[in-house]
Design a protein around this motif. Structure first.
Motif, PDB file in Angstrom:
ATOM      1  N   ALA A 190      -7.684  -7.821  -3.775  1.00  0.00           N
ATOM      2  CA  ALA A 190      -6.799  -8.101  -4.903  1.00  0.00           C
ATOM      3  C   ALA A 190      -7.566  -7.904  -6.207  1.00  0.00           C
TER       4      ALA A 190
ATOM      5  N   ASN B 171       4.704  -6.037 -11.176  1.00  0.00           N
ATOM      6  CA  ASN B 171       3.768  -4.962 -11.526  1.00  0.00           C
ATOM      7  C   ASN B 171       3.513  -3.961 -10.405  1.00  0.00           C
TER       8      ASN B 171
ATOM      9  N   HIS C 106       5.669  -6.086  -0.525  1.00  0.00           N
ATOM     10  CA  HIS C 106       5.185  -7.217  -1.315  1.00  0.00           C
ATOM     11  C   HIS C 106       5.118  -6.788  -2.773  1.00  0.00           C
TER      12      HIS C 106
ATOM     13  N   ILE D 238      -7.932  -4.338  -6.960  1.00  0.00           N
ATOM     14  CA  ILE D 238      -6.672  -3.746  -7.397  1.00  0.00           C
ATOM     15  C   ILE D 238      -6.366  -4.152  -8.832  1.00  0.00           C
ATOM     16  N   PHE D 239      -6.599  -5.405  -9.156  1.00  0.00           N
ATOM     17  CA  PHE D 239      -6.459  -5.852 -10.544  1.00  0.00           C
ATOM     18  C   PHE D 239      -7.324  -4.974 -11.443  1.00  0.00           C
TER      19      PHE D 239
ATOM     20  N   PHE E 185      -3.104 -12.050   1.925  1.00  0.00           N
ATOM     21  CA  PHE E 185      -3.802 -11.109   1.038  1.00  0.00           C
ATOM     22  C   PHE E 185      -5.303 -11.323   1.144  1.00  0.00           C
TER      23      PHE E 185
ATOM     24  N   ALA F 218       3.960  -8.257  -6.997  1.00  0.00           N
ATOM     25  CA  ALA F 218       3.048  -9.181  -7.678  1.00  0.00           C
ATOM     26  C   ALA F 218       3.522  -9.438  -9.102  1.00  0.00           C
TER      27      ALA F 218
ATOM     28  N   ARG G  34       2.437 -12.078 -12.729  1.00  0.00           N
ATOM     29  CA  ARG G  34       1.413 -12.907 -13.375  1.00  0.00           C
ATOM     30  C   ARG G  34       2.117 -13.823 -14.380  1.00  0.00           C
TER      31      ARG G  34
ATOM     32  N   GLN H 182      -5.582  -1.500   1.773  1.00  0.00           N
ATOM     33  CA  GLN H 182      -4.680  -1.181   0.665  1.00  0.00           C
ATOM     34  C   GLN H 182      -5.285  -0.116  -0.235  1.00  0.00           C
TER      35      GLN H 182
ATOM     36  N   GLU I 198       1.221   1.002  -4.938  1.00  0.00           N
ATOM     37  CA  GLU I 198       0.261   0.545  -3.937  1.00  0.00           C
ATOM     38  C   GLU I 198       0.901   0.724  -2.563  1.00  0.00           C
TER      39      GLU I 198
HETATM   40  C1  OOG Z   1      -1.996  -8.727  -8.059  1.00  0.00           C
HETATM   41  C2  OOG Z   1      -2.942  -7.945  -7.232  1.00  0.00           C
HETATM   42  C3  OOG Z   1      -3.001  -8.510  -5.823  1.00  0.00           C
HETATM   43  C4  OOG Z   1      -2.690  -7.341  -3.587  1.00  0.00           C
HETATM   44  O1  OOG Z   1      -2.005  -6.569  -2.878  1.00  0.00           O
HETATM   45  O2  OOG Z   1      -3.823  -7.720  -3.256  1.00  0.00           O
HETATM   46  C5  OOG Z   1      -2.128  -7.793  -4.861  1.00  0.00           C
HETATM   47  C6  OOG Z   1      -1.832  -8.243  -9.466  1.00  0.00           C
HETATM   48  O3  OOG Z   1      -2.371  -7.184  -9.848  1.00  0.00           O
HETATM   49  O4  OOG Z   1      -1.105  -8.928 -10.200  1.00  0.00           O
HETATM   50  O5  OOG Z   1      -0.973  -7.541  -5.049  1.00  0.00           O
END
Ligand code: OOG
Ligand code: NI
Length: 458
Positions: free
Chosen positions: A397, A224, A69, A400-401, A392, A71, A73, A265, A291
């Motif tokens: 999330a 990202n 997966h 992680i952000f 998710f 991600a 923005r 994660q 990740e």
């Molecule tokens: C998205 C983070 C969310 C996850 O695995 O929960 C995500 C981000 O940092 O843009 O990818």
């Protein structure tokens, strides 16, 4: 004229492979993660032949090596809208609504992913896609400035837009168009180190929130992270640390269990990249990280409520008795049933039903067994396997952000889900993930009943 269109599953696989090759070249850490995860997965399957057999029977073994997966923005409604159309060409649809403002991140999100069983098994590639919520920027001048910067940005190449429109008009893309579409769309996800804003503007956006600078300053929504799926995240994390890769101390999500649930994660701060601002001024930006994840059973609404409650307990008590977070988590989750039977009987997780070999032999005899699914399970004609969680977790999330925005900064926004506004920007509604799992379970039960009931009663 007859068209022979490239299946959406094949376009998605090509795109995810192209993305993987690009990310490996851009972020060397990603290559290390892939090799560690591949080693750990091979070891787990060798040590646990029963798990290998279950995954093979469910058609899940083949997807494991390609499963990723990512991600991104996005900055505006128009970008999100076109992104939805681009993902649709690859059989990826918006599932779920995630409000991250509650965690101090000014975005809301969905996950684009395949939805039916066959497409998921072909390649479950998913992209967690966030939309910046400019209305959460308090400073009115800065908000207007960000909006005006984004209003002139075009993140899709003309070729990509042309091919999206063609796919919609024709109902698909031929081989050559599919290849051109993949190459053109990849440009949107690439890292562009030449900022669209000057250094002073970048700094101001960055002061408002690092994430705002990340979304607004560049020519595109650089991917990202790209996450492989491991069968044993604790082993993978230990292997990372042994190689000197700085992992987050905490694995997000549930604790280790006999029957994994939802999603665990952990992420790794990746690279600081050079940025060139207009006028050749040099700077830097941290956007991309590593990740890994382990996926477990999808939970029902009841199971999810229990999960949320126990997670809140663990987080609330963190450090209260000098216990580590891992210990708090293990203590809190001791009450969450941890056998497939209990999860099924208490309707905490979703299951996929199919015939065992004994069940198949019975079908061959043409004799219908008495009773229904529960009786057939007890008699060994049918088995039930937990359905993999394909989505998710907003708390993870957000964690992680936060960790990858590079600081300990915490902002708080008045928590406000805005699903209707998100869907209006998207140009579609998001699918309810629980309904998808419920359908998958119901379909598998129906198949089993059709197979065992089309016969003479014993
Ligand atoms: C998205 C983070 C969310 C996850 O695995 O929960 C995500 C981000 O940092 O843009 O990818
Ligand atoms: Ni992720």
């Amino acid at each position: 004229m007859t068209h022979s269109f490239t299946p959406a599953d094949a376009i998605r696989t090509r795109f995810s492979e192209a993305m993987s090759a690009m990310y490996r070249a851009e972020v060397p850490l990603y290559g290390d993660l892939l090799s560690i995860v591949a080693e750990v997965n091979a070891q787990v399957l060798a040590d646990r032949p029963e798990l290998a057999a279950v995954m093979a029977a469910a058609g899940e073994l083949d997807r494991l090596d390609v499963e990723r997966h990512g991600a991104i923005r996005l900055g505006s409604a128009a970008e999100l809208n076109m992104m939805r159309r681009a993902f649709a060409v690859m059989g990826m649809h918006p599932v779920g609504y995630y409000d991250l403002s509650v965690a101090g991140v000014p975005v809301h999100s969905t996950a684009f992913r395949p939805i039916d069983d066959a497409a998921l098994n072909a390649n479950p590639f998913r992209v967690f896609t966030s939309l910046l919520r400019l209305e959460l920027i308090e400073d009115a001048d800065l908000r207007a400035e960000a909006e005006s910067i984004l209003s002139t940005r075009q993140i899709f190449t003309d070729e990509a837009v042309r091919l999206i429109e063609r796919a919609e008009a024709q109902g698909g893309l031929d081989e050559d168009e599919a290849d051109r579409f993949v190459a053109a769309l990849l440009e949107t996800f690439r890292w562009h180190g030449d900022a669209r804003v000057d250094a002073a503007t970048y700094d101001r956006l960055h002061d408002a929130h690092r994430l705002i600078a990340d979304v607004v300053s560049f020519r595109g929504p650089h991917i990202n992270h790209l996450t492989p799926r491991t069968l044993d995240i604790d082993a993978a994390q230990a292997a990372m640390q042994a190689r000197g890769i700085a992992a987050k101390a905490v694995i997000e999500g549930p604790p280790p269990r006999a029957v994994p649930i939802l999603l665990r994660q952990t992420s790794f701060k990746a690279i600081e990249e050079g940025v060139t601002f207009p006028g050749d001024r040099q700077g830097h930006h941290t956007a991309r990280f590593g990740e890994i994840e382990q996926r477990g059973a999808a939970l029902t609404a009841k199971g999810r409520a229990l999960y949320d409650q126990l997670l809140a307990t663990a987080r609330g008590e963190q450090g209260s008795q000098g216990d580590s977070y891992a210990e708090q988590l293990a203590t809190a989750f001791a009450t969450f049933p941890d056998t497939p039977e209990a999860l099924r009987e208490q309707e905490l997780a979703w299951f996929r039903y199919d015939l065992t070999e004994a069940g198949q032999r019975l079908v061959a005899t043409g004799v219908q067994p008495a009773g229904d699914i529960d009786a057939w399970l007890a008699a060994g004609y049918v088995r039930a396997q937990p359905i993999v969680y394909e989505d998710f977790l907003p708390v993870s999330a957000a964690g992680i952000f936060q960790s990858n925005l590079g600081g300990t900064e915490q902002r708080s926004y008045a928590a406000s889900a805005a699903q209707a506004a998100f869907e209006e920007a998207l140009g579609d509604t998001v699918q309810d993930e629980l309904a998808l799992y419920a359908d998958a379970q119901a379909r598998s039960m129906q198949q089993v009943r059709d197979a065992l009931r089309g016969m003479a009663v014993a």
